[in-house]
Every structure is written in structure tokens, then in C-alpha cells.
Design an enzyme around this catalytic site. Structure first.
Site, PDB file in Angstrom:
ATOM      1  N   CYS B  82     -29.388  79.641 -22.923  1.00  0.00           N
ATOM      2  CA  CYS B  82     -27.997  79.641 -23.393  1.00  0.00           C
ATOM      3  C   CYS B  82     -27.338  81.007 -23.166  1.00  0.00           C
ATOM      4  CB  CYS B  82     -27.934  79.199 -24.860  1.00  0.00           C
ATOM      5  SG  CYS B  82     -26.261  78.782 -25.394  1.00  0.00           S
ATOM      6  N   HIS B 188     -30.279  73.680 -24.297  1.00  0.00           N
ATOM      7  CA  HIS B 188     -31.275  74.108 -25.290  1.00  0.00           C
ATOM      8  C   HIS B 188     -32.524  73.241 -25.191  1.00  0.00           C
ATOM      9  CE1 HIS B 188     -28.894  77.018 -27.576  1.00  0.00           C
ATOM     10  NE2 HIS B 188     -27.870  76.292 -27.148  1.00  0.00           N
ATOM     11  N   GLU B 190     -35.271  73.637 -26.564  1.00  0.00           N
ATOM     12  CA  GLU B 190     -35.901  73.538 -27.896  1.00  0.00           C
ATOM     13  C   GLU B 190     -35.254  72.465 -28.758  1.00  0.00           C
ATOM     14  OE1 GLU B 190     -33.771  75.798 -26.944  1.00  0.00           O
ATOM     15  OE2 GLU B 190     -32.501  76.477 -28.601  1.00  0.00           O
TER      16      GLU B 190
END
Lengths: 260, 207
Positions: B82, B188, B190
């Protein structure tokens, strides 16, 4: 190809357990938040929202450990709301693993909280919840008033004006609930969603009133919502999220469908 | 056991990244740090970030970790996520122009939004990354795979050959780059469910 529309199941959490009930009546234990969140993730939920309805303030810390546990096992965005009053409350939730927080009452009592949070933490994690009720029914020029405290207290503030103000102050997203439709299973207040969408340029999550899959479709296709939030149609097993996504995909809505 | 360092420069909630790495690499050691010695001795480095470019760069300069990032991204696997991708570029249009780290030639631009094209900012939600080049980071990931995004700016590298993934939000933008040891992704991983976890696993497996 563009960003997909999202389906967000909303879970009420009381004292660390997921509870479900209709309009806060017949609330019963519906399980361990980690298990419920995992199940929704497996079904293809795009995000999960937890609403902390714990009444006693001494037990409010429990939500932090719930978020912590869920965030260690479920890797999709988690939004948490309920009783957030300060930047510290926001930070504790984010540090526990929440990705976004949703604020309603405190945004109205203290709009600077939204500006401050957006400025210091970033607008991507600030969702403002707007609970709106129609002032005039059946009128050609409908207007809505916003309410605090889960829809109990009127504020005199116009919902559209408030949405614009919140975007200016740095909200990254708006969670719009129609108080008239909430719990009715009659579908979203589409005019409300559409009116807010026409006046802001941040994503809108439609909430309140979903009774079937067509309601989800209408919220996106007619209400122009970027995401739809629903509780009971998923909790009570009427539909899985997968079924909802297949249905919407077949009707031409761009959804994230994974079949790996 | 390998050591994976997550660079902490006070600009983001690192917990999501930490939890996801712990999940995919249960036998490795995950540390959050901005300490030179700790980062120097790590096998792999993750550089997350969120917020505005200017604050990010200020924070990097205040903590005196600019050279640390430049040095360590040169000789071991390095993953920018990001804002951690955007500040690798030379400069960003954000905050009326912000000078960035300059590890990758090119700049950072804002999405153009209008009611007509119905493009909202931030670009928030799930979108497809089309991977256009064979790369170990795409191991076991479909050529078109959904990732979760939240951002208003995107990178525009000069050398188009380093672009290994693209996404469309109004315009087609570069969502993943790979240059030498550096991998950087705008989405993202994650927060991108199984696909994102596989991406992180692939990064952990890189040498």
C-alpha cells in the site's frame, strides 16, 4: 472489471458472544465470534462488521479481545462499531486488529472526532454510520432526519446535509441505515440510498430492511450502494453469502466470486 | 527459522500484517522494529504503510530510516504494501507534491473521479489483479485474482517492464511491481483472504 460490490454480514456481539434476535427481542446466543466469522469468510463474505451491544461499560474491553482473536484467524477486513467515543477508543480497536471503525452517536455529539481521526489515522478506517428516518412519507421531495443511540433520539439534522458534512470532515465511507425499514424485511429505503449517493463521492453501505436476495439487488442496482449489509437473512440460514453472490452475479452485478 | 522484520515507522496499524505473516509462517520469527541492527539481521523485510504520503515520508526521515530501507531493499526480499509501495517511487502528487524514496523510477498519481464515470475515491473494496508476467510471487494464484484495496493514489513506474500486476479502477493502473529484490503491491494481501495469504506465503518462500 472494476471494484466489486460487497456483501457484509453484520454480527451483534454482547459480552464477547455473537447474539441474534429480532429487534433486540428474543436475543439468543449464536456462538463464538471466531467460528461465526470463519464461516462467513469461507462463504465469501467481503468484510465482516461487529456491532458491540454490550450494555455494561465495565465489560466493554471484552470486544478488544474478540477483535484480537478474530483478526488472528480471519483475513478479510473487520469493521467494529458500538460505543466509540474517543481517538483512544479508535486506536485500541485498530491495535486489536480492526481495520475500520464505525461511529454514529459520537460523530453527532463531537464532529471533530471524525476530522481528528481522519487526519491522524487516515480516512480509510473511518466509517460514519447514519441512522435516518423519513420526515415526510409519500412526499415527492422526501427528506430524512438522523437519530442517535441506535435510533432512539432525534437530532433535527438532515441526513443528506449530514452525509455531505461527514464526507468533508474525512469519513472514508458511510453506513446508511433506514430506521423505517430496519427489521421490516421490506427492503432498503432506496430513495434514501440514492439521494445520499448523489450527494457524496465516498462508498456507501446500505443497511436496514433486507428480507430477500432481490432486496440486495435493488440496493445495488437502484439504490446505487457500493456495499450491502445484512444480518438476519444470513444468521438465520435463509441464504448463504455464496448463494447471494451467485444470485447477484447472475443478475449482472459485479461480485467477487471465488471458486478456486 | 527465518526472521521476518516488519518496519515500524509509526504510520500504520501493523497488527493485521503481523497476524497474517504469523499465520502463513508459524515457524518463523516475526519482529516489528525500526532498529537498524534488527532490520539488518532480518532475512526478509516487509514495509507496510497507510495514511498520507507526506506524513509517511516525514516519519521515515524523523526516524532516520531512509538509508536503512534503501540499503536493505537491495540485498534481500523486500515487500512494500500500500503506502509502502507508493513511497518507493521518486515522488507523489499527494499533499501538493511529496518527494519519496526514489528506489523505483516514476511517480504516484491520484485517480480521477467524477459522477460520470462513477469512480469513487478511495478505491475501496475487492478488485482483480491481472498478473501479466510469470513470477514466483504468483505461485498458486489465478491469473486474475481478487485482492482488497483501499487507496486514492497509485504508482506509475517509468519502466513498464517491472509491472507484474495490473488493476482497473476507471483507468488501468499498476498494482504490483517486481524490481530486483523488491516486490510491492498496492492492495492488502493481509486482508485478501486465501489469495492474499498465498501471496504472503510466496513472498516468505522467496530467496
Amino acid at each position: 472489471m472494476t471494484v466489486t460490490k460487497r456483501i457484509i454480514p453484520c454480527l451483534d456481539v454482547d459480552n464477547g458472544r455473537v447474539v441474534k434476535g429480532v429487534k433486540f427481542v428474543n436475543i439468543k446466543d449464536a456462538g463464538n465470534p471466531v467460528e461465526v466469522a470463519k464461516r462467513y469468510n469461507d462463504q465469501g463474505a467481503d468484510e465482516i462488521t461487529f456491532l458491540d451491544i454490550t450494555a455494561s461499560s465495565s465489560n466493554r474491553k471484552t470486544i478488544l479481545s474478540v477483535v484480537e482473536k478474530v483478526a488472528s484467524q480471519v483475513f478479510i477486513p473487520l469493521t467494529v462499531g458500538g460505543g466509540i467515543k474517543s481517538l483512544d477508543d479508535i486506536r485500541s480497536l485498530l491495535n486489536s486488529g480492526a481495520d475500520k471503525i464505525t461511529i454514529n452517536t459520537s460523530a453527532i455529539h463531537n464532529p471533530d472526532l471524525i476530522s481528528d481521526a481522519s487526519e491522524s489515522i487516515g480516512n480509510q478506517c473511518i466509517v460514519v454510520a447514519i441512522d435516518a428516518k423519513r420526515k415526510t412519507s409519500g412526499s415527492t421531495n422526501p427528506s430524512w432526519e438522523i437519530y442517535t443511540h441506535g435510533g432512539r433520539n432525534p437530532t433535527g439534522i438532515d441526513a443528506i446535509a449530514w452525509a455531505i458534512e461527514m464526507e468533508k470532515r474525512g469519513a472514508g465511507e458511510l453506513l446508511v441505515t433506514s430506521m423505517d425499514k430496519d427489521g421490516t424485511k421490506e427492503g432498503f429505503d432506496l430513495e434514501l440510498m440514492k439521494s445520499i449517493n448523489e450527494n457524496v463521492n465516498i462508498p456507501i453501505i446500505a443497511s436496514g430492511g433486507v428480507g430477500n436476495l432481490d432486496d440486495l439487488y435493488d440496493g445495488i442496482a437502484i439504490g446505487k450502494a457500493d456495499a450491502v449489509l445484512a444480518a438476519s437473512i444470513f444468521h438465520f440460514g435463509n441464504y448463504t453469502i455464496q448463494e447471494a453472490k451467485e444470485y447477484l452475479t447472475n443478475k449482472g452485478i459485479n461480485m467477487r466470486v471465488t471458486n478456486e | 527459522m527465518k526472521t521476518i522484520a516488519i518496519i515500524d515507522y509509526g504510520m500504520s496499524n501493523l497488527n493485521s500484517v503481523v497476524k497474517a505473516i504469523e499465520y502463513v509462517a508459524p515457524n518463523d520469527k516475526v519482529i516489528i522494529s525500526s532498529d537498524q541492527k534488527v532490520i539488518d539481521s532480518a532475512d526478509k523485510i516487509i514495509f507496510p504503510g497507510q495514511g498520507a504520503a507526506k506524513n509517511c515520508m516525514q516519519s521515515i526521515l524523523e526516524r532516520n530510516i531512509k538509508n536503512l530501507i534503501i540499503k536493505n531493499s537491495a540485498d534481500r526480499p523486500f515487500l512494500g504494501i500500500c503506502m509502502g509501495m507508493q513511497v518507493l517511487m521518486e515522488n507523489s502528487d499527494e499533499n501538493n507534491g511529496t518527494e519519496c524514496l526514489g528506489l523505483i523510477e516514476g511517480d504516484v498519481k491520484k485517480f480521477s473521479s467524477s459522477k460520470k464515470n462513477n469512480i469513487k475515491i478511495p478505491h475501496m473494496g475487492w478488485n482483480k489483479i491481472i498478473n501479466r508476467t510469470e513470477h514466483p510471487i504468483w505461485n498458486k494464484i489465478n491469473q486474475e485474482a481478487f485482492f482488497y484495496f483501499v487507496h486514492s493514489f497509485y504508482v506509475n513506474p517509468k519502466d513498464k517492464s517491472i509491472i507484474i500486476g495490473e488493476t482497473k479502477h476507471g483507468e488501468i493502473f499498476c498494482s504490483v511491481v517486481a524490481k530486483d529484490n523488491i516486490i510491492a503491491i498496492q492492495g492488502h494481501p493481509e486482508k485478501s483472504s486465501d489469495t492474499g495469504l498465498q501471496f504472503l506465503k510466496n513472498f516468505i518462500g522467496m530467496k
